[in-house]
Write a protein that holds these residues in place. Structure first.
Motif, PDB file in Angstrom:
ATOM      1  N   LEU A 115       1.217  -1.361  -0.123  1.00 34.22           N
ATOM      2  CA  LEU A 115      -0.240  -0.024  -0.167  1.00 34.22           C
ATOM      3  C   LEU A 115       0.658   1.353   0.407  1.00 34.22           C
ATOM      4  CD1 LEU A 115      -3.023   1.349   0.575  1.00 34.22           C
ATOM      5  CD2 LEU A 115      -2.774   0.994   2.670  1.00 34.22           C
ATOM      6  N   VAL A 116       1.744   1.611   0.549  1.00 35.35           N
ATOM      7  CA  VAL A 116       2.506   2.535   0.806  1.00 35.35           C
ATOM      8  C   VAL A 116       3.248   2.363  -0.852  1.00 35.35           C
ATOM      9  CG1 VAL A 116       5.336   3.254   1.635  1.00 35.35           C
ATOM     10  CG2 VAL A 116       3.138   2.133   3.264  1.00 35.35           C
ATOM     11  N   SER A 117       4.072   1.693  -0.932  1.00 37.51           N
ATOM     12  CA  SER A 117       4.675   1.643  -2.931  1.00 37.51           C
ATOM     13  C   SER A 117       3.342   2.382  -3.659  1.00 37.51           C
ATOM     14  CB  SER A 117       4.616   0.369  -3.108  1.00 37.51           C
ATOM     15  OG  SER A 117       5.347   0.415  -4.622  1.00 37.51           O
ATOM     16  N   TYR A 118       1.911   1.810  -3.057  1.00 34.95           N
ATOM     17  CA  TYR A 118       0.944   1.666  -3.932  1.00 34.95           C
ATOM     18  C   TYR A 118       0.793   3.949  -3.856  1.00 34.95           C
ATOM     19  CZ  TYR A 118      -3.399   2.411  -6.338  1.00 34.95           C
ATOM     20  OH  TYR A 118      -4.244   2.573  -8.025  1.00 34.95           O
ATOM     21  N   VAL A 119       0.660   4.295  -3.227  1.00 35.47           N
ATOM     22  CA  VAL A 119       0.071   5.268  -2.707  1.00 35.47           C
ATOM     23  C   VAL A 119       1.325   6.304  -3.081  1.00 35.47           C
ATOM     24  CG1 VAL A 119       0.237   7.350  -0.725  1.00 35.47           C
ATOM     25  CG2 VAL A 119      -0.917   5.367  -0.806  1.00 35.47           C
ATOM     26  N   ASN A 120       2.674   6.225  -2.739  1.00 37.51           N
ATOM     27  CA  ASN A 120       4.102   7.238  -3.383  1.00 37.51           C
ATOM     28  C   ASN A 120       4.115   7.030  -5.227  1.00 37.51           C
ATOM     29  OD1 ASN A 120       4.514   7.787  -0.425  1.00 37.51           O
ATOM     30  ND2 ASN A 120       6.191   5.668  -0.798  1.00 37.51           N
ATOM     31  N   LYS A 121       3.462   6.031  -5.300  1.00 34.71           N
ATOM     32  CA  LYS A 121       3.358   5.650  -7.045  1.00 34.71           C
ATOM     33  C   LYS A 121       2.915   6.888  -7.952  1.00 34.71           C
ATOM     34  CE  LYS A 121       5.969   1.815  -8.239  1.00 34.71           C
ATOM     35  NZ  LYS A 121       5.671   0.124  -7.994  1.00 34.71           N
ATOM     36  N   ASN A 122       1.007   6.540  -7.021  1.00 33.92           N
ATOM     37  CA  ASN A 122      -0.326   7.193  -7.768  1.00 33.92           C
ATOM     38  C   ASN A 122      -0.345   8.926  -6.751  1.00 33.92           C
ATOM     39  OD1 ASN A 122      -1.040   5.351  -9.522  1.00 33.92           O
ATOM     40  ND2 ASN A 122      -0.422   4.518  -7.889  1.00 33.92           N
ATOM     41  N   TYR A 123       0.154   9.008  -6.276  1.00 35.26           N
ATOM     42  CA  TYR A 123      -0.078  10.462  -5.529  1.00 35.26           C
ATOM     43  C   TYR A 123       1.089  11.290  -5.382  1.00 35.26           C
ATOM     44  CZ  TYR A 123      -4.827   8.036  -4.354  1.00 35.26           C
ATOM     45  OH  TYR A 123      -6.029   7.522  -5.234  1.00 35.26           O
ATOM     46  N   PRO A 124       0.332  12.704  -4.912  1.00 35.72           N
ATOM     47  CA  PRO A 124       1.497  13.603  -4.453  1.00 35.72           C
ATOM     48  C   PRO A 124       2.193  13.947  -2.942  1.00 35.72           C
ATOM     49  CG  PRO A 124      -0.229  14.991  -4.804  1.00 35.72           C
ATOM     50  CD  PRO A 124      -0.467  13.414  -4.887  1.00 35.72           C
ATOM     51  N   VAL A 125       3.007  12.410  -2.394  1.00 38.44           N
ATOM     52  CA  VAL A 125       3.100  12.458  -1.262  1.00 38.44           C
ATOM     53  C   VAL A 125       4.504  12.484  -1.190  1.00 38.44           C
ATOM     54  CG1 VAL A 125       1.096  11.204  -0.641  1.00 38.44           C
ATOM     55  CG2 VAL A 125       2.566   9.769  -1.286  1.00 38.44           C
ATOM     56  N   ALA A 126       5.389  12.193   0.315  1.00 34.78           N
ATOM     57  CA  ALA A 126       6.424  12.650   0.287  1.00 34.78           C
ATOM     58  C   ALA A 126       6.956  10.976   0.544  1.00 34.78           C
ATOM     59  CB  ALA A 126       7.144  13.928   1.227  1.00 34.78           C
ATOM     60  N   ASN A 127       7.822  10.932   0.096  1.00 31.78           N
ATOM     61  CA  ASN A 127       8.409   9.398  -0.087  1.00 31.78           C
ATOM     62  C   ASN A 127      10.006   9.615   0.871  1.00 31.78           C
ATOM     63  OD1 ASN A 127       9.399   7.074  -0.160  1.00 31.78           O
ATOM     64  ND2 ASN A 127      10.373   6.720  -1.992  1.00 31.78           N
ATOM     65  N   ASP A 128       9.319  10.260   2.197  1.00 28.82           N
ATOM     66  CA  ASP A 128      10.153  10.452   3.236  1.00 28.82           C
ATOM     67  C   ASP A 128       9.629   9.944   4.823  1.00 28.82           C
ATOM     68  OD1 ASP A 128      11.609  11.499   5.658  1.00 28.82           O
ATOM     69  OD2 ASP A 128      11.512  13.399   5.329  1.00 28.82           O
ATOM     70  N   ARG A 129      10.106   8.734   5.289  1.00 29.40           N
ATOM     71  CA  ARG A 129       9.150   8.530   6.502  1.00 29.40           C
ATOM     72  C   ARG A 129       9.046   9.506   7.708  1.00 29.40           C
ATOM     73  NH1 ARG A 129      12.383   7.841  10.937  1.00 29.40           N
ATOM     74  NH2 ARG A 129      11.206   6.613  11.924  1.00 29.40           N
ATOM     75  N   ASN A 130       9.740  10.610   7.899  1.00 26.92           N
ATOM     76  CA  ASN A 130       9.402  12.192   8.716  1.00 26.92           C
ATOM     77  C   ASN A 130       8.170  12.923   7.953  1.00 26.92           C
ATOM     78  OD1 ASN A 130      11.318  11.120  10.585  1.00 26.92           O
ATOM     79  ND2 ASN A 130      13.078  12.038   9.067  1.00 26.92           N
TER      80      ASN A 130
END
Length: 272
Positions: A115-130
């Motif tokens: 799910l994290v991978s899907y959201v990172n690829k398809n939404y304008p989100v920061a790929n950063d644990r913080n």
């Protein structure tokens, strides 16, 4: 810390008109060979930004739509706080574990990886644990802490509202024996799957934690014991108790505190 909720602030909060975009998707899980329904709330005007993401988990017998249907104000909060909120389906009594007994219950892998991978690829989100946090209610509160502790490279902050943070006092409840086997026969497995026995895995200065529970909740005692253990082990965290039982009346109030905590974390200098 004990506190009460201001009726004025709550009425003001719930009166806001939301304009967030809400997607309901079926996201494929290779680990389980099926698609998992998920609600994703995207704030208005956030399409060109690298937004923080909060994964918000439901409780036992619930589903992906519980938060957005029972507390529509989460859409307002997504707008106000400019964060993406992701509400996956956790199955009926999965506890967000990868069950060793059932290949159809691999929800740790789904939420923390697929799910994290899907959201990172398809939404304008920061790929950063913080800029990524996770919380939930009841079963989802335990699940959020469990997943965050086991995936400290993925999540920078974790919360729990009315979470079943120690499963062992309830060996006959909520399908846990279906996922792990009977407690009397598999105590070691239960120990490794309960948050109460995972605190030693929390790395120094790794996770920012917030735990809350109502004083009339049947999980109140285990939450107090987790708070005491974290204090004893010098693990920084915030703990909030206030009047309330194990129901949506309480969770409608506690979610405001939860999301404010995550908003502060995402906007802190540490999370920058």
């Amino acid at each position: 810390m004990k506190t009460t909720v201001s009726a004025f602030l709550l009425s003001l909060f719930f009166s806001f008109v939301h304009a967030a975009k809400v997607d309901t998707l079926a996201i494929p899980s290779a680990a389980m060979g099926k698609s998992i329904k998920t609600v994703i709330i995207q704030p208005e005007g956030g399409s060109a930004k690298e937004l923080p993401t909060l994964y918000l988990l439901h409780g036992y017998s619930g589903n992906y739509s519980n938060w957005v249907n029972n507390v529509p104000a989460v859409k307002t909060l997504a707008d106000q706080m400019q964060m993406v909120i992701v509400c996956p389906d956790g199955g009926f009594g999965s506890w967000y574990w990868d069950s060793p007994n059932d290949k159809n219950f691999q929800y740790e892998t789904f939420v923390a990886k697929e799910l994290v991978s899907y959201v990172n690829k398809n939404y304008p989100v920061a790929n950063d644990r913080n800029k990524r946090g996770i919380t939930g209610l009841s079963m989802g509160g335990h699940g959020a802490l469990y997943l965050a502790i086991r995936h400290q490279d993925i999540f920078g902050a974790a919360g729990s509202t009315a979470g079943g943070v120690d499963i062992r006092p309830f060996p006959n409840n909520w399908d846990m024996s279906k996922r792990l086997g009977e407690y009397a026969e598999h105590a070691d497995l239960w120990n490794t799957h309960t948050v109460m026995e995972m605190t030693h895995l929390i790395k120094p200065k790794s996770l920012t934690l917030f735990i809350d529970c109502g004083t009339e909740d049947f999980f109140y005692d285990v939450n107090c014991k987790l708070h005491e253990k974290l204090d004893y082990m010098n693990i920084p965290h915030r703990f909030l108790s206030m009047p309330g039982a194990h129901n949506w009346d309480y969770w409608k109030k506690s979610i405001l505190y939860q999301l404010t905590f995550f908003n502060d974390f995402f906007n802190s200098s540490k999370a920058a």
